[in-house]
Design a protein around this motif. Sequence first.
Motif: not given
Length: 456
Positions: A404-408, A386-392, A412-416
């Motif tokens: 970037l900060e949240l992913a690091w 859902c995090f990845a879907a929300c990005l778009f 979950i850098m792969d999802f971002a």
Amino acid sequence: QIYIDRCVPFQIMSNQLNFPQVGDRCFEEGMYDAAKLLYNNVSNFARLASTLVHLGEYQAAVDSARKANSTRTWKEVCFACVAGEEFRLAQICGLHIVIHADELEELISDYQDRGYYEELIALLEAALGLERAHMGMFTELAILYSKFKPQKMREHLELFWSRVNIPKVLRAAEQSHLWAELVFLYDKYEEYDNAVLTMMSHPTDAWKEVQFKDIIAKVANVELYYKSLSFYLDYKPLLTNDLLTILSPRLDHSRAVTYFTKRNQLKLVKPYLRSVQSHNNKGVNEALNNLLTEEEDYQGLRASIDAYGNFDTIVLAQRLEKHELIEFRRIAAYLYKGNNRWRQSVELCKKDKLYKDAMLYAAESKDAELAETLLQWFLEEGRKECFAACLFASYDLLHPNVVLELAWRHNIMDFAMPYFIQVMREYLTKVSPAVNTASTGCVRNGTLPLLLNRTP
């Protein structure tokens, strides 16, 4: 002076005698046999008819009255025949009297005073076919029917309503409590308000569905609409929607909804509410929405909300957010969104784990803080997809440094990474105009192109 024996008939041979004068003198003295001879001799048929009725010779009296052809004579012979109970002969005379409107009342009074109602009715029935039949005859016969033969009055009115004095017959029908006939006359007289009131006051005798619906549409006083609704709820509740269909063009729908709400009959008139919802009346919309909520018809409620927006959305949303069914709480979030209460909308979605709705509403809000808060909540819930879907879904709202900060922080850098690739592509396009805008973003070492879809 001529003296005449009172017992023995005689013949007068003298040409010197004043026959009319002597005949009148004999008549006054009660010497009817002598008077008969004298009147017959001079062909005074009017006086002869009067003499014959005193002698009880009714048939001969009628024949003399026919020769005299005088209304006064016909009346005298007729009344004598009635007194002598010679009703057939009385009817023959009466047919020559009733054609004179000013003589009709006296004739009727004579029959009624003696109690001969059946014979009077028979006389008037026989007179209806006369060439000189007039309104008074039809009117008086209707009145007689109302008093003595009510079962025949309706047929008479249906045949001759245009030839009777309607106000006069109305009074007679009301006095005789002939309510159905009263309504019929009110209708023909175009007193539709009185017709409706009569039917509602005496439904057992006067109410007929088709007739009532036909007349109620013509009334001048709109207040009768609401009285008729009350009448139908008490007397024929299952036909209320049929009545409402007739009344709808002139009905105050807000007032009608208020009335049915007080009577706790909104469910009964649901078809009516649906039929008039096209007017987008606030009272109708709210009543129907409440019904759909009580019936747990969330699909119908959503369709109603989308089609007709004239209602208090906040009140409905506050009511629905506490509903035990998730679909109704979802509609509450939708309503909050429609009123730009984005945070309440997203919070409801988060509470019910409606991830897709939460992402869509956050994206529509154009509020970067709300979108980033939702991103962080997805991570707290462990919803990396859902995090990845929300990005778009909220691509235009998010700050890359925050993402970037949240992913690091959550590893979950792969999802971002698809998001950052898109961001880099846009930045490079702005910085270096020489970059081919038609490029698909392929990596030169032969890897497949990465196609980014910015919809969840």
